[in-house]
Design a protein around this motif. Sequence first.
Motif, PDB file in Angstrom:
ATOM      1  N   ASP A 192       0.826  -1.215   0.000  1.00 41.76           N
ATOM      2  CA  ASP A 192       0.000   0.000   0.000  1.00 41.76           C
ATOM      3  C   ASP A 192       0.861   1.266   0.000  1.00 41.76           C
ATOM      4  O   ASP A 192       0.766   2.114   0.890  1.00 41.76           O
ATOM      5  CB  ASP A 192      -0.938   0.000   1.216  1.00 41.76           C
ATOM      6  CG  ASP A 192      -2.095   0.995   1.048  1.00 41.76           C
ATOM      7  OD1 ASP A 192      -2.365   1.402  -0.097  1.00 41.76           O
ATOM      8  OD2 ASP A 192      -2.711   1.357   2.067  1.00 41.76           O
ATOM      9  N   GLY A 193       1.690   1.361  -1.022  1.00 38.35           N
ATOM     10  CA  GLY A 193       2.585   2.501  -1.115  1.00 38.35           C
ATOM     11  C   GLY A 193       2.324   3.388  -2.307  1.00 38.35           C
ATOM     12  O   GLY A 193       1.500   3.067  -3.181  1.00 38.35           O
ATOM     13  N   GLU A 194       3.002   4.511  -2.340  1.00 38.05           N
ATOM     14  CA  GLU A 194       2.982   5.424  -3.475  1.00 38.05           C
ATOM     15  C   GLU A 194       4.425   5.757  -3.825  1.00 38.05           C
ATOM     16  O   GLU A 194       5.274   5.867  -2.933  1.00 38.05           O
ATOM     17  CB  GLU A 194       2.191   6.694  -3.152  1.00 38.05           C
ATOM     18  CG  GLU A 194       0.709   6.447  -2.900  1.00 38.05           C
ATOM     19  CD  GLU A 194      -0.069   7.723  -2.630  1.00 38.05           C
ATOM     20  OE1 GLU A 194       0.471   8.824  -2.903  1.00 38.05           O
ATOM     21  OE2 GLU A 194      -1.209   7.628  -2.148  1.00 38.05           O
ATOM     22  N   VAL A 195       4.694   5.919  -5.100  1.00 38.11           N
ATOM     23  CA  VAL A 195       6.062   6.124  -5.574  1.00 38.11           C
ATOM     24  C   VAL A 195       6.366   7.610  -5.738  1.00 38.11           C
ATOM     25  O   VAL A 195       5.550   8.372  -6.265  1.00 38.11           O
ATOM     26  CB  VAL A 195       6.286   5.393  -6.913  1.00 38.11           C
ATOM     27  CG1 VAL A 195       7.655   5.745  -7.505  1.00 38.11           C
ATOM     28  CG2 VAL A 195       6.164   3.882  -6.717  1.00 38.11           C
ATOM     29  N   ILE A 196       7.555   7.991  -5.295  1.00 36.96           N
ATOM     30  CA  ILE A 196       8.071   9.342  -5.530  1.00 36.96           C
ATOM     31  C   ILE A 196       9.266   9.224  -6.465  1.00 36.96           C
ATOM     32  O   ILE A 196      10.232   8.512  -6.163  1.00 36.96           O
ATOM     33  CB  ILE A 196       8.511  10.020  -4.215  1.00 36.96           C
ATOM     34  CG1 ILE A 196       7.322  10.163  -3.253  1.00 36.96           C
ATOM     35  CG2 ILE A 196       9.135  11.394  -4.497  1.00 36.96           C
ATOM     36  CD1 ILE A 196       7.707  10.673  -1.883  1.00 36.96           C
ATOM     37  N   LYS A 252       5.922  15.539  -0.334  1.00 39.80           N
ATOM     38  CA  LYS A 252       5.184  14.347  -0.765  1.00 39.80           C
ATOM     39  C   LYS A 252       5.254  13.243   0.288  1.00 39.80           C
ATOM     40  O   LYS A 252       4.272  12.521   0.509  1.00 39.80           O
ATOM     41  CB  LYS A 252       5.729  13.843  -2.096  1.00 39.80           C
ATOM     42  CG  LYS A 252       5.444  14.772  -3.274  1.00 39.80           C
ATOM     43  CD  LYS A 252       3.953  14.992  -3.462  1.00 39.80           C
ATOM     44  CE  LYS A 252       3.668  15.948  -4.602  1.00 39.80           C
ATOM     45  NZ  LYS A 252       2.209  16.240  -4.733  1.00 39.80           N
ATOM     46  N   ILE A 253       6.400  13.112   0.938  1.00 39.33           N
ATOM     47  CA  ILE A 253       6.523  12.108   1.997  1.00 39.33           C
ATOM     48  C   ILE A 253       5.530  12.398   3.122  1.00 39.33           C
ATOM     49  O   ILE A 253       4.863  11.488   3.632  1.00 39.33           O
ATOM     50  CB  ILE A 253       7.970  12.073   2.548  1.00 39.33           C
ATOM     51  CG1 ILE A 253       8.899  11.431   1.505  1.00 39.33           C
ATOM     52  CG2 ILE A 253       8.044  11.302   3.866  1.00 39.33           C
ATOM     53  CD1 ILE A 253      10.372  11.495   1.875  1.00 39.33           C
ATOM     54  N   LYS A 254       5.402  13.660   3.478  1.00 40.10           N
ATOM     55  CA  LYS A 254       4.439  14.046   4.517  1.00 40.10           C
ATOM     56  C   LYS A 254       3.018  13.699   4.096  1.00 40.10           C
ATOM     57  O   LYS A 254       2.231  13.157   4.883  1.00 40.10           O
ATOM     58  CB  LYS A 254       4.544  15.548   4.796  1.00 40.10           C
ATOM     59  CG  LYS A 254       5.795  15.979   5.527  1.00 40.10           C
ATOM     60  CD  LYS A 254       5.769  17.480   5.766  1.00 40.10           C
ATOM     61  CE  LYS A 254       7.041  17.967   6.453  1.00 40.10           C
ATOM     62  NZ  LYS A 254       7.041  19.438   6.637  1.00 40.10           N
ATOM     63  N   LYS A 259      -0.036   5.620   4.044  1.00 44.06           N
ATOM     64  CA  LYS A 259       0.577   4.824   2.997  1.00 44.06           C
ATOM     65  C   LYS A 259       2.101   4.909   3.121  1.00 44.06           C
ATOM     66  O   LYS A 259       2.617   5.747   3.868  1.00 44.06           O
ATOM     67  CB  LYS A 259       0.124   5.299   1.615  1.00 44.06           C
ATOM     68  CG  LYS A 259      -1.359   5.039   1.322  1.00 44.06           C
ATOM     69  CD  LYS A 259      -1.752   5.548  -0.050  1.00 44.06           C
ATOM     70  CE  LYS A 259      -3.189   5.203  -0.376  1.00 44.06           C
ATOM     71  NZ  LYS A 259      -3.356   3.761  -0.674  1.00 44.06           N
ATOM     72  N   ILE A 260       2.795   4.059   2.388  1.00 45.93           N
ATOM     73  CA  ILE A 260       4.255   3.995   2.465  1.00 45.93           C
ATOM     74  C   ILE A 260       4.885   4.768   1.303  1.00 45.93           C
ATOM     75  O   ILE A 260       4.648   4.431   0.142  1.00 45.93           O
ATOM     76  CB  ILE A 260       4.746   2.536   2.428  1.00 45.93           C
ATOM     77  CG1 ILE A 260       4.120   1.714   3.554  1.00 45.93           C
ATOM     78  CG2 ILE A 260       6.274   2.490   2.509  1.00 45.93           C
ATOM     79  CD1 ILE A 260       4.500   2.171   4.942  1.00 45.93           C
ATOM     80  N   PRO A 261       5.693   5.788   1.594  1.00 46.45           N
ATOM     81  CA  PRO A 261       6.408   6.487   0.521  1.00 46.45           C
ATOM     82  C   PRO A 261       7.558   5.620   0.006  1.00 46.45           C
ATOM     83  O   PRO A 261       8.356   5.100   0.792  1.00 46.45           O
ATOM     84  CB  PRO A 261       6.948   7.747   1.204  1.00 46.45           C
ATOM     85  CG  PRO A 261       6.215   7.845   2.517  1.00 46.45           C
ATOM     86  CD  PRO A 261       5.896   6.440   2.903  1.00 46.45           C
ATOM     87  N   ILE A 262       7.633   5.463  -1.321  1.00 47.02           N
ATOM     88  CA  ILE A 262       8.693   4.661  -1.946  1.00 47.02           C
ATOM     89  C   ILE A 262       9.415   5.550  -2.954  1.00 47.02           C
ATOM     90  O   ILE A 262       8.853   5.906  -3.990  1.00 47.02           O
ATOM     91  CB  ILE A 262       8.117   3.421  -2.644  1.00 47.02           C
ATOM     92  CG1 ILE A 262       7.296   2.580  -1.647  1.00 47.02           C
ATOM     93  CG2 ILE A 262       9.240   2.583  -3.259  1.00 47.02           C
ATOM     94  CD1 ILE A 262       6.552   1.426  -2.300  1.00 47.02           C
ATOM     95  N   ILE A 263      10.632   5.934  -2.634  1.00 45.58           N
ATOM     96  CA  ILE A 263      11.416   6.791  -3.528  1.00 45.58           C
ATOM     97  C   ILE A 263      12.188   5.907  -4.489  1.00 45.58           C
ATOM     98  O   ILE A 263      12.925   5.010  -4.066  1.00 45.58           O
ATOM     99  CB  ILE A 263      12.376   7.701  -2.735  1.00 45.58           C
ATOM    100  CG1 ILE A 263      11.587   8.708  -1.892  1.00 45.58           C
ATOM    101  CG2 ILE A 263      13.297   8.461  -3.684  1.00 45.58           C
ATOM    102  CD1 ILE A 263      11.092   8.202  -0.578  1.00 45.58           C
ATOM    103  N   VAL A 264      12.024   6.153  -5.788  1.00 50.40           N
ATOM    104  CA  VAL A 264      12.642   5.314  -6.807  1.00 50.40           C
ATOM    105  C   VAL A 264      13.430   6.198  -7.771  1.00 50.40           C
ATOM    106  O   VAL A 264      12.858   7.077  -8.422  1.00 50.40           O
ATOM    107  CB  VAL A 264      11.583   4.520  -7.600  1.00 50.40           C
ATOM    108  CG1 VAL A 264      12.259   3.682  -8.685  1.00 50.40           C
ATOM    109  CG2 VAL A 264      10.771   3.629  -6.668  1.00 50.40           C
TER     110      VAL A 264
END
Length: 311
Positions: free
Chosen positions: A28-32, A84-86, A93-98
Motif C-alpha cells: 500500500d505505497g505510493e512512488v516518488i 510528498k513524503i508528509k 501509505k508507504i512512501p517509496i522513492i525510486v
Amino acid sequence: MKDKIIVIVGPTAVGKTKLGIELAKAFDGEVINGDSMQVYRGLDIGTAKVTPNEAEGIVHHLIDIKDPAEPYSVSDFKTDAAEKIKEITARKKIPIIVGGTGLYVESLLFDVSHGGEAQPNQAFRQRMQQLAEESGKDVLHRKLTEKDPEAAAKIHPNNVRRVIRALEVIHETGEPFSSYQSEKVKTPLYDTLTIGLTAERTLLYERIEKRVDLMMEAGLLNEAKELIETVSEDAQSIKGIGYKEFIPYSKGDCNIEEAVQKVKQHSRNYAKRQLTWFRNRFDLSLWADLTANEQAMQQVFQAVKIHIGRD
C-alpha cells in the motif's frame, strides 16, 4: 518518530521502476520519482518514464511537473519530495522513492548540501567569462554578492575562475556555494530502508543497449529533435543522456548510428558511476540482484515487512 520510507536506487536499466511498483502494490505505497530528468514533461521515451499501463494504478509523484525549459535543482527536489513524503504518510501509505540520481536521493535522506558537486556547465561558464571580460571582474563579483554574500566575502574579485564556479553551483543546484561542506556529517532525516539494485556487469550492459534500441524504435529520435528545437543547449533538460547525443546529429556533425552508439556508451558509463556512487556514499540496507534468482526478491520483500512492522 521519523517517517518510515523505502528507497530504491541503482544503475539505469536494472529494474528500479518495476520493483517500486511491486512493493507499492504489496504494501500500500505510493512512488516518488527520484530521477532528475523524469520531472520534465515530454521527456518520456529517453527517460524510460513509467507508462500508465506499467504503473498498474500505482500513484507516481514528481513526474511531469516541469516544462523542459525550466530549471529544477537539487534543493527543489528535496523540498518537493519531503512534502510528498508528509502527504503520503498522512494517508497511512508507504512512501517509496525510486531513482538513480544520487545527488537528489542523498539530499532528501540526509542533512547535507551538494554545492561543491554540481556538474560543470560550459555554456554558463562561457557567459560568465564573457560578462567579466566585457563589464569587468567587479560586476561578476557583485553578482555573486547578491546571490551568496558569504561566499563573495571569502572569494577575491580577482579570482574570476572561483567566482564563476560559485555562481555555477548556485545556478545548477539552487543552493548557496557557501553551504557546501565536504566533511559535513550526514544526519538521517527519515527511518529509511534503502535497497540497492545491481546486476552482473555484462548483463547490465546488454540490458542498457537493448533498452536504447527499443527507445529508438519507440520514437526517441523525434522526441530528442523536438526538445532540441524547443530549448537552448544551456537548458538542464537537454543535458540528459538520450537527448544531448542527438545535438551533433541535428547539426550534421555525425550520423544517426554514431549518435545512437554515443547514447549507449554514455548510458553504460553512467551506470558505472551510479554503482560507484551508491556503494561509496550510501550505507545501503541491502543489495539485491533481481536478475539472478527469485530468492533475491523474497529477501527484499522480507526486509520491507520487517522495516514497516508487518508480519
